[in-house]
Design an enzyme around this catalytic site. Sequence first.
Site, PDB file in Angstrom:
ATOM      1  N   CYS A 228       0.843  -1.194   0.000  1.00  0.00           N
ATOM      2  CA  CYS A 228       0.000   0.000   0.000  1.00  0.00           C
ATOM      3  C   CYS A 228       0.885   1.253   0.000  1.00  0.00           C
ATOM      4  O   CYS A 228       1.606   1.500  -0.958  1.00  0.00           O
ATOM      5  CB  CYS A 228      -0.949  -0.053   1.199  1.00  0.00           C
TER       6      CYS A 228
ATOM      7  N   ASP B 224      -9.144  -2.960  -7.345  1.00  0.00           N
ATOM      8  CA  ASP B 224      -8.653  -1.996  -6.356  1.00  0.00           C
ATOM      9  C   ASP B 224      -9.322  -0.651  -6.626  1.00  0.00           C
ATOM     10  O   ASP B 224      -9.053  -0.009  -7.636  1.00  0.00           O
ATOM     11  CB  ASP B 224      -7.129  -1.876  -6.467  1.00  0.00           C
TER      12      ASP B 224
ATOM     13  N   HIS C  69      -7.932  -4.040  -3.285  1.00  0.00           N
ATOM     14  CA  HIS C  69      -6.764  -3.468  -2.620  1.00  0.00           C
ATOM     15  C   HIS C  69      -6.445  -4.304  -1.380  1.00  0.00           C
ATOM     16  O   HIS C  69      -7.326  -4.900  -0.768  1.00  0.00           O
ATOM     17  CB  HIS C  69      -7.063  -2.026  -2.206  1.00  0.00           C
TER      18      HIS C  69
END
Length: 278
Positions: free
Chosen positions: A157, A214, A246
């Site tokens: 991330c 995502d 995600h």
Amino acid sequence: MTDLTRRQFIIVTALSAGFTLAVHPIAAAVINTDAAGLVAGEVKIPVKDGSIPAYRAMPATGSNFPVILVIQEIFGVHAHLQDICRRLAKLGYLAIAPEMFARQGDVSKLTEVQEIISKVVSKVPDAQVMSDLDATVEWAQKSGKGNINKLGITGFCWGGRIVWLYSSHNPKVKAGVAWYGRVVGNSTDLTPKQPIDIAASLKVPVLGLYGGKDQSIPNDTVEKMQQVLKTGSSGSEIVLYPDAPHAFNADYRPSYREKEAQDAWKRMQDWFKKYGVS
């Protein structure tokens, strides 16, 4: 160092023992890797203006271990990142995750994602991150256990974006693996360049692992990154898992997708071996 700087630094002096409050409740799928056969725990990394905490894991016997920098999500170096380090150590690496937000605040006690972003993450300068990672590499070398001639980096991330940037910053990096880190964004004083800005000139091979569903990283930005990478000579590649959201590797969250996570983990291992981080 001014008195003001001295007062401000350091906000975070120790790592969280558990999970950041904002990610509770913890999913039943959470993976717990034991420390049997490992040396694992918190260490202090000397940096320009003090020291920052980091989590380090490595085999209990031997030395000259290949080094992998492990870069956190927005949730800091909490239990999940520490577990990632232990997983890598079981594979023979010295894995180390420095707390990148140490000066800006302790995210472990914040309960809302937007609060974490606005109060802490948005205030972290890329230049600080690059410098702290340089210091972490130096620590690994001076430890007498790490071989920085076999240096890799992986991140998730927020940390996925940093993988691209640090692979451009430090020519000693042999290979990087970026998990769902954003590749486009606005240029600011704190974040002057985005991964797409360095993609064409990148020399280090980076493997990008992204989710087709995502919602925070649109597919068209990933595809654009792929096209720019092709104009360069780094040999970087991006894998887009069509049905993955995600944070599909975050086994402590509802976003976890076991099939894609396991495939991506194997790809990461193969990538590091292919480029000499083994």
